[in-house]
Design a protein around this motif. Structure first.
Motif, PDB file in Angstrom:
ATOM      1  N   ALA A   1       0.869  -1.177   0.000  1.00  0.00           N
ATOM      2  CA  ALA A   1       0.000   0.000   0.000  1.00  0.00           C
ATOM      3  C   ALA A   1       0.909   1.232   0.000  1.00  0.00           C
ATOM      4  CB  ALA A   1      -0.899  -0.017   1.227  1.00  0.00           C
ATOM      5  N   PRO A   2       0.355   2.421  -0.275  1.00  0.00           N
ATOM      6  CA  PRO A   2       1.211   3.618  -0.268  1.00  0.00           C
ATOM      7  C   PRO A   2       1.974   3.801   1.043  1.00  0.00           C
ATOM      8  CG  PRO A   2      -0.902   4.127  -1.262  1.00  0.00           C
ATOM      9  CD  PRO A   2      -1.008   2.723  -0.742  1.00  0.00           C
ATOM     10  N   ASP A   3       1.426   3.263   2.164  1.00  0.00           N
ATOM     11  CA  ASP A   3       2.144   3.404   3.433  1.00  0.00           C
ATOM     12  C   ASP A   3       3.244   2.362   3.594  1.00  0.00           C
ATOM     13  OD1 ASP A   3       0.787   1.070   3.953  1.00  0.00           O
ATOM     14  OD2 ASP A   3      -0.416   1.864   5.604  1.00  0.00           O
ATOM     15  N   GLY A   4       3.454   1.542   2.577  1.00  0.00           N
ATOM     16  CA  GLY A   4       4.552   0.593   2.611  1.00  0.00           C
ATOM     17  C   GLY A   4       4.194  -0.760   3.198  1.00  0.00           C
ATOM     18  N   VAL A   5       3.009  -0.874   3.767  1.00  0.00           N
ATOM     19  CA  VAL A   5       2.599  -2.138   4.386  1.00  0.00           C
ATOM     20  C   VAL A   5       1.903  -3.014   3.346  1.00  0.00           C
ATOM     21  CG1 VAL A   5       1.202  -3.166   6.232  1.00  0.00           C
ATOM     22  CG2 VAL A   5       2.384  -0.983   6.615  1.00  0.00           C
TER      23      VAL A   5
ATOM     24  N   LEU B   1     -10.479   0.108   4.282  1.00  0.00           N
ATOM     25  CA  LEU B   1      -9.086   0.554   4.175  1.00  0.00           C
ATOM     26  C   LEU B   1      -9.011   2.008   3.716  1.00  0.00           C
ATOM     27  CD1 LEU B   1      -7.358  -2.519   2.462  1.00  0.00           C
ATOM     28  CD2 LEU B   1      -7.195  -1.817   4.869  1.00  0.00           C
ATOM     29  N   ALA B   2      -8.259   2.795   4.434  1.00  0.00           N
ATOM     30  CA  ALA B   2      -8.048   4.188   4.017  1.00  0.00           C
ATOM     31  C   ALA B   2      -7.171   4.198   2.778  1.00  0.00           C
ATOM     32  CB  ALA B   2      -7.370   4.966   5.141  1.00  0.00           C
ATOM     33  N   ALA B   3      -7.179   5.310   2.074  1.00  0.00           N
ATOM     34  CA  ALA B   3      -6.468   5.372   0.793  1.00  0.00           C
ATOM     35  C   ALA B   3      -5.013   4.935   0.917  1.00  0.00           C
ATOM     36  CB  ALA B   3      -6.556   6.780   0.226  1.00  0.00           C
ATOM     37  N   ALA B   4      -4.348   5.352   1.985  1.00  0.00           N
ATOM     38  CA  ALA B   4      -2.929   5.031   2.128  1.00  0.00           C
ATOM     39  C   ALA B   4      -2.695   3.564   2.465  1.00  0.00           C
ATOM     40  CB  ALA B   4      -2.304   5.909   3.199  1.00  0.00           C
ATOM     41  N   GLN B   5      -3.797   2.888   2.871  1.00  0.00           N
ATOM     42  CA  GLN B   5      -3.661   1.477   3.261  1.00  0.00           C
ATOM     43  C   GLN B   5      -4.096   0.536   2.151  1.00  0.00           C
ATOM     44  OE1 GLN B   5      -6.313   1.733   6.618  1.00  0.00           O
ATOM     45  NE2 GLN B   5      -4.586   1.846   8.051  1.00  0.00           N
TER      46      GLN B   5
END
Lengths: 538, 1018
Positions: A314-318, A332-336
């Motif tokens: 995901a954009p947050d790296g996870v 899931l939020a956009a970054a997730q």
């Protein structure tokens, strides 16, 4: 009087003139009308020129169907453009659609008459190597279609004079495949006649005309076929192992297709340019199930180094995946939200390097050395030869790690290479490779095989899961063979509460134009796609 | 080959004889019954091709010998004959006739004949009536003017293709359009099929399949102002003499020639203003569903929300200007005549950036080479340039409707010049802003065409003439279709540009040998003709597709990264021999027989020659029994004809295709072999009568016909893939068409001051499929499967214009089956018949002409009763929550039906009691069946065109002829159809069978237009 005569003479002349013109016409007519030979393409070509398109589709069409099979097997799920759970995510199907039947089209049409013409020419010209390759293709075709659809049309197939076709049993299909592979093995060992690696290699861009490798592939296919009998009393694991031992000897023997990427159709099906998995209606994302197989959930926290090279963060790296029971990305939020398989947000990634096999020029395989090692491991395990099983299992994991590196190198994709240290550390983890043969479990073999097949080996992957009824428990580990796999809670209405076991034969081929044939095998039943295959039954 | 084509000319150049006589000059004037001078009346010396034409003032001069007979002919009038005697002045009055029994008409093969001799029905339209409608595409002027002719325009965008069918749809997969003939030779009326584009290569994901885009039907290249007259041959007569290409009838166009008298010129100019008639209404209560493409199942709009009327500002008032300039004249006695005409037409569409412009240059000259040879050369050059908007899925209309009303759609670019997006949905999931769509996407087509026709008419003896024509119809058609990199259509591929250049050249040579009337006895005479025709039709399309743009806004194939090319060659050759003979008994009983043999290149050689006959008769019973004449004049007619029809080129033997997959190679295409392919045959019968009452002030023409085709070739019919192929071209369909045509003409009022003419054309046609090849369950044309799960499928017992679909499942009592888990109705999983038929019950075209002094008012009302239309646009709007019918979405309801729980077919099925609230269970709307949007029995009354013309006084500004006019086109429409316009085609005129007429999806309606113009002649 004179004038009348003159008139007559002139009339005569006129008549003769007209008659002459008509004669010119009738004599020239036949040649004049002979313009119905299509100038756009030939009607017959040299035998090897039929081969490339068939090889292309042998590697590529499983991917087309894989979009749907991959949802039964929870490799991925739809993320966007949907307001309800999709039919396939619910183990259903798309009524009156050809989705999930690309290989049906390939076997009967792409191969179809082309393969027959090629084999007839090859036989007449004593091109035993090409004829052997033809037999491999023929066997491959029946194997994938029967594994997807169960009963298929074999005996009556490829006959333009018929308009209704009877289905053959899967048992017959399996025997026919074995017969064809046996014949292929015989032909590929012949060196007489017009066997010519250059001729074959001109269009065989998988093995470049190397018939020894084709021979290995034939053995590999035989091993796979025989291993599918695992639920039956007739299962002969020793024969499986014998066939594996004669098949691919290393990753170097893998039947890989290169995608030149010169125009749309010769780009990897998963490539971003093709747009097959990230458009609005096809916003595919990995499932939480596959993430859990690699993020240490079931391996005591040992994270698979391949996860960050195969899956998308995901954009947050996870690394997360979709819950197949929830519409789209759920909460899931956009970054997730996991990025697309090319490694970009939304539909991004055009003209950019992708990841793993999700790149315009990444190679795809018909079968891999790693896959065969897992087959060997499973057969040996079932035979009770745990030492052989462990060795093959370890070889499977190790060679697939190399395979991931190789794929990420095909086009210089964005993931970094798995370092030898990472690989060594992973292989050294007891939760991955047991320290003793007795510690090996079916769960380990099958989940590692799942990872090795994830994304491209859909036919085999689904056959494995069906052989283990998706949720069978491995008595040794007490865990599910596929830990964490749960069928969708909201099954497709037609299923009657059962899970998917086969894909219905191609709609526009069979459900519209061959209903009598379908009726005889019960194919018109609403829940036909939940009817278990013969091969997975005891 | 060239020698072969020239062969018939050799026949034409056959020797002739000299005729000895003492010519002298005869002059005279031709007037109407009202005393008005009549121009353009042909004055021919009987038995020769010599003669002249009257000038505008009705005067003529001709050199003729005593004893010869002058024949005065004008289409629509009874011919007159005068034997030249001592008098040097011969004045003639021509009589207009309502029944046209004695009128001269153009018949097949460019011949003219008296109506009374014809055994089959045909109808003519004067060129002036066509050009007066001010339509760029003359085909659109035909609707309602001829009984049995149906014109369907694909959309209201300039340059849209129009398809014509005569007497309904008989072929379920091939073209049903008639043959177009101009001055005796065939005119190509192709609409570019997207199948030749590189984007539409088999298996391509970017295929248009004739949806979403449209190209002009090429007959529109003809300048309507060049048409002198147009005759529609509806059935047997056409096929009997024009052969296999006229199996669906023929439209025979005669173009203008120079008129006798001193040279003069005519100029006309007009300006048209067009606006769109109506736009759909959308709900303004519920807002967007969050984070999806444009779906309106979200929360209600907050009070005080600002709304923009995006639809209203989108369409523009379109201006069209048109100029026609023609010089014409003739030497004395019409020894040489000429006509040179230029026309410029520039049409804007009501949709921004759509336009159509055309320049026509026409030249025609006839000359009397010597006493027995006359030459006729004509050339037409047409240059057309057309920009269209997309339609249907991803077209600007859909975008216009979907675009949030809370956003100003006119603001369509970001500051950096990119597509302005509103949602986070995928770029392909958010409909294009309509302004973006028409601003950035592009469908451009340019056509450059030259049609030449050289004719020689030799009259070696008084009783025979030989007419040879050789003609070339060739054009280069350049198409460029852009799907912009940022658009919904193009973003997946980062832009797609298609280029396709179609070079078509059709050569035809035709020779006719006409035998003039020969008296066998004093009561019985015979005339006839024999002829042959050789044609070579060839088109080569070089197509290129580029995708993946480097610079998103530079439109060139050189700017693309991935390119695919494709060449399509199509060639078909045809050789024909034909003959016709008419027996005439006492000028009231006529019997005509024809025999024709065709050889075609598209059928396997052993079966490619086929012969077919026709026979027809006409009985003028009021001449046979003159006592009846006090009550009426009339005749009976009847005909029987057979006609064969061939296949498409390369239909019977499959060839290999170059595959564009990795490393190329060859493989079969979709279509399997059928080496047994044979021509199909149609048998048609027709019976009719023409009656005239009150001295022909009231005329009635009634025709009944039936046509049955057998062994009909069905293209691209499917079978199980187990055959090894996907499609086949098979013989074996049987269809039957039957219908009535009634034309009534009347002149209720006719005085010197005022006249009122009225004509009504009624048609009732039925087409039915009786069998399909190999008892296959359904046949459909796949391009028509353009919306949801409805297509033009047909099956034995159904209309040739039926629709099949995934319709509701019902139990044995007819109750809808309900899904027990959702409470929503279940739909079939195979395409089934739902009793839908797009064929109207009947149509009526009503023309009225009023004349009062210098004023003329002329209008055509088009009436249709029945016929179903799929309002797909409304289904789409409903599924997106935009239709006003979704406003009651919060109301709980139970769908009437029974649960599919296994008991549905038992005596006690479980009634559905599951409550559905659409606002919660949005599938109620998002998956709503298309079946609910097939609107049954659509009627309309449409003002097609109305013209008011004022003839200025003679000599006004020293003109010879001057008038001013105002014309309205498509002014109003009264219909029970809920969509914008029921005349629609979801595909283009290129699609065969019944096509997608009656499937209305994202289609722009015909605009309403006003034209002001004037015409002067000096």
């Amino acid at each position: 009087m004179t004038r009348t005569l003159m008139n007559r003479t002139r009339l005569h002349r006129t008549r003769i003139g007209a008659l002459a013109a008509l004669l010119v016409l009738s004599s020239g007519c036949k040649d004049f009308l002979d313009v119905n030979e299509n100038p756009n393409a030939p009607q017959v070509v040299s035998a090897n020129l039929y081969l490339s398109p068939m090889l292309h589709w042998m590697t590529t069409s499983p991917q087309l169907d894989g979009r749907f099979v991959g949802r039964y097997t929870q490799q991925w799920s739809l993320s966007s453009g949907v307001t309800v759970l999709s039919t396939w995510d619910r183990m259903g199907y798309d009524p009156s659609s050809d989705n999930g039947a690309q290989q049906w089209r390939d076997v009967y049409w792409t191969l179809g008459q082309n393969l027959i013409d090629m084999m007839n020419k090859a036989e007449a010209e004593q091109r035993w190597d090409l004829l052997g390759v033809g037999h491999v293709l023929k066997a491959w075709g029946w194997q994938v279609t029967t594994d997807l659809h169960g009963e298929i049309i074999i005996k009556e197939a490829i006959d333009q004079s018929k308009f209704s076709f009877n289905y053959d049993s899967q048992e017959f299909a399996y025997q026919e495949i074995q017969r064809l592979l046996t014949k292929a093995i015989e032909l590929l060992q012949k060196n007489d006649g017009a066997v010519d690696a250059a001729y074959l290699g001109r269009t065989d861009k998988i093995y470049n005309g190397n018939r020894d490798k084709w021979l290995k592939l034939a053995y590999g296919m035989l091993a796979m076929n025989l291993n599918h009998y695992s639920n039956k009393a007739a299962y002969k694991p020793a024969e499986v192992i014998a066939a594996v031992n004669k098949s691919l000897a290393s990753n170097a023997d893998d039947p890989l297709l290169t995608y030149p990427g010169t125009q749309n159709d010769d780009i990897n099906f998963w490539g971003r340019t093709r747009g097959n998995i990230q458009t609005n209606t096809t916003g595919y994302r990995q499932t939480q199930f596959v993430v859990n197989l690699m993020n240490g959930t079931y391996t005591g926290g040992v994270v698979d180094p391949r996860m960050s090279r195969m899956l998308a963060p995901a954009p947050d790296g996870v690394y997360r995946g979709l819950d197949i029971n929830v519409v789209g990305f759920g909460a899931l939020a956009a970054a997730q939200q996991p990025m697309n398989f090319h490694g970009y947000v939304g539909t991004g990634g055009l003209q950019q390097k992708g990841r793993y096999i999700f790149d315009d020029k990444a190679k795809l395989a018909v079968m891999t050395y790693a896959q065969l090692q897992f087959i060997k491991a499973e057969a040996a395990y079932r035979m009770g030869d745990k030492a052989t099983a462990l060795a093959a299992y370890r070889e499977g994991v190790s060679s697939h790690i190399d395979w991931v590196n190789a794929r990420n190198n095909d086009n210089g994709q964005t993931p970094t290479q798995i370092t030898p240290a990472e690989k060594a550390a992973y292989l050294a983890a007891p939760s991955i490779i047991p320290t003793s043969a007795a510690g090996l479990t079916l769960t380990q073999i099958m989940t590692q095989k799942y990872i090795a097949l994830w994304g491209w080996g859909h036919n085999e992957l689904w056959m494995d899961m069906r052989r283990y009824n998706y949720t069978d428990i491995d008595p040794a580990s007490g865990q599910q063979v596929y830990p964490g796999f749960t069928p969708p809670t909201n099954l497709y209405p037609d299923n009657g509460g059962k899970i998917a076991q086969r894909i219905r034969p191609r709609y526009n081929s069979e459900y519209v134009w061959n209903r009598a044939g379908l009726e005889a095998i019960g194919g018109l039943a609403l829940d036909y796609h939940t009817k278990p295959l013969w091969i997975t039954q005891p | 080959m060239p020698a072969l084509l020239l062969a018939p000319l050799g026949v034409g150049a056959a020797t002739a004889q000299a005729q000895a006589a003492q010519p002298r000059t005869v002059t005279g004037r031709v007037t109407s019954e009202q005393g008005d001078p009549m121009g353009s009346v042909s004055v021919i010396i009987k038995g020769t091709s010599q003669g002249t034409m009257t000038r505008v003032d009705g005067n003529y001069t001709v050199r003729v010998a005593v004893g010869q007979i002058l024949v005065f002919r004008l289409i629509g009038n009874a011919p007159e004959e005068r034997t030249v005697g001592a008098n040097d002045v011969i004045n003639v009055t021509l009589r207009r006739v309502a029944t046209q029994l004695d009128a001269m008409v153009v018949t097949a093969l460019g011949q003219t004949a008296q109506v009374r001799t014809l055994g089959t029905s045909q109808q003519s339209v004067e060129g002036a009536a066509i050009s007066e409608t001010q339509r760029q595409n003359f085909v659109n002027a035909l609707q309602g003017r001829v009984a049995g002719v149906e014109v369907t325009s694909s959309s209201g965008v300039p340059g849209a293709s129009s398809s014509i069918t005569i007497r309904g749809v008989s072929s379920i997969s091939s073209s049903n359009q008639p043959l177009m003939i101009v001055d005796g030779l065939p005119l190509d009326n192709k609409t570019l099929n997207t199948g030749v584009l590189a984007s539409d290569a088999p298996g391509s994901a970017t295929a248009f399949s004739n949806r979403g885009v449209d190209f002009t039907n090429r007959a529109a290249d003809i300048n309507p102002d060049d048409i002198e007259s147009l005759t529609v041959l509806k059935g047997p007569e056409a096929s009997a003499l024009y052969g296999i290409d006229a199996a669906n009838g023929a439209i025979v166009i005669t173009t203008k020639r120079g008129r006798a008298g001193t040279g003069g010129f005519e100029y006309s100019s007009s300006i048209k203003m067009e606006s769109t008639r109506n736009t759909p209404e959308l709900q303004r209560t519920y807002g967007l569903t969050s984070n999806a493409g444009f779906s309106y199942f979200g929360a209600p709009y907050a009070a005080g929300t600002t709304f923009y009327d995006n639809i209203d500002g989108f369409f523009r008032t379109a201006l069209t200007q048109r100029h026609n300039l023609a010089f014409s004249g003739a030497a004395p006695e019409n020894r040489i005549n000429y006509r040179v005409a230029m026309s410029a037409d520039k049409q804007e569409g009501v949709v921004p950036n759509s336009d159509y412009s055309r320049i026509n240059l026409t030249g025609a000259s006839q000359s009397q080479v010597n006493r027995w040879l006359r030459a006729d050369l004509s050339m037409q050059y047409a240059l057309a340039n057309n920009n269209q908007a997309y339609k249907g899925d991803n077209g600007p209309l859909i975008g216009l409707l979907l675009w949030p009303q809370t956003d100003n759609a006119k603001d369509w670019l970001t500051p950096s010049g990119n597509r302005r997006r509103l949602t986070t949905a995928a770029a392909s999931g958010e409909a294009d802003n309509p302004y973006f769509n028409v601003g950035k996407n592009r469908i451009n087509s340019k056509n450059s065409r030259l049609v030449t026709n050289l004719g020689l008419i030799a009259t070696p003896f008084s009783w025979v003439n030989v007419k040879s024509n050789i003609g070339m119809d060739s054009y280069t058609n350049e198409n460029s279709i852009l799907r912009h990199p940022e658009s919904v259509y193009g973003n997946t591929y980062n832009g797609v540009l298609d280029e396709a250049n179609d070079i078509t050249r059709n050569l035809t040579a035709q020779t006719l040998v006409n035998f003039e009337r020969y008296d066998i006895t004093s009561d019985l005479s015979i005339n006839g003709l024999v002829g042959n025709q050789v044609s070579d039709f060839k088109s080569t399309t070089a197509a290129l597709k580029g995708q993946d743009f480097l610079d998103p806004n530079f439109v060139s194939i050189n700017n693309t990264n991935l390119r695919t090319n494709r060449t399509t060659l199509l060639q078909r050759r045809l050789v024909s021999l034909f003959s016709s003979a008419t027996l005439n008994y006492k000028d009231y009983l006529y019997l005509t027989g024809t025999l024709r043999n065709d050889w075609t290149s598209t059928i396997p050689q052993e079966r490619n020659s086929f012969m077919y006959p026709s026979i027809s008769g006409s009985f003028v019973f009021t001449d046979a029994f003159p006592s009846l004449k006090q009550y009426l004049t009339g005749r009976l007619r009847g005909g029987y004809a057979e006609v064969g029809k061939d296949a498409r080129p390369y239909a019977f033997r499959p060839s290999l295709e170059y595959k564009t997959t990795s490393y190329g190679g060859y493989g079969y295409g979709f279509t399997g072999p059928n080496l047994g392919l044979k021509p199909e045959f149609a048998r048609s019968y027709e019976l009719g009568t023409e009656l005239g009452f009150f001295k022909d002030r009231l005329g009635v023409d009634v025709t009944w016909y039936r046509k049955q085709t057998k062994d009909q070739i069905v293209n691209d019919i499917r079978g199980s893939y187990a055959t090894g192929f996907i499609l086949f071209n098979l013989n074996g369909a049987v269809t039957r068409n039957e219908g009535w045509e009634v034309t009534m003409r009347g002149t209720p009022v006719e005085t010197r001051m005022i006249a009122w003419d009225v004509q009504a054309n009624f048609e009732r046609a039925r087409g039915k499929v009786l069998a399909l090849p190999n008892a296959l369950p359904e046949s459909y044309v796949s391009d028509t499967w353009l919306f949801g799960n409805v297509r033009n499928g047909t099956a034995p017992g159904l209309s040739t214009r039926s629709l099949t679909g995934l319709f509701y499942l019902r139990n044995n009592k007819g109750d809808i089956l309900i899904d027990p888990t959702t409470g929503l109705p279940l739909r079939s999983t195979i395409f089934i018949d739902g009793g839908y038929d797009r064929q109207p019950d009947y149509t009526i075209g009503l023309t009225n002409t009023f004349r009062h002094r210098r004023w003329t008012l002329n209008f055509l009302v088009d009436i249709r009763k029945g016929g179903d239309v799929l309002n797909a646009t409304e289904q789409f709007l409903t599924a997106r929550g935009l239709s006003k019918r979704t406003l009651d979405r919060e109301k709980p309801r139970v769908i009437a039906g029974v649960l599919r729980d296994g008991k549905e077919n038992s005596a006690t099925p479980t009634q559905n009691t599951i409550v559905v609230i659409p606002a919660v269970q949005t599938q109620f709307y998002t998956s709503i069946s298309e079946e609910l949007f097939i609107e049954k029995d659509i009627n309309w009354l449409r003002m097609r065109d109305i013209t008011l013309r004022y003839q200025l006084p003679r000599g006004f500004l020293r003109t010879r002829d001057a008038s001013v006019f105002v014309t309205g086109t498509d002014l109003f429409l009264i219909t029970n159809y809920s969509g914008l316009d029921p005349i629609v085609n979801g595909n283009t005129a290129a699609v065969g069978g019944s096509g997608a007429s009656g499937i209305d999806y994202g289609n722009f309606p015909m605009p309403r237009g006003f034209t002001f113009g004037f015409k002067v002649g000096f």
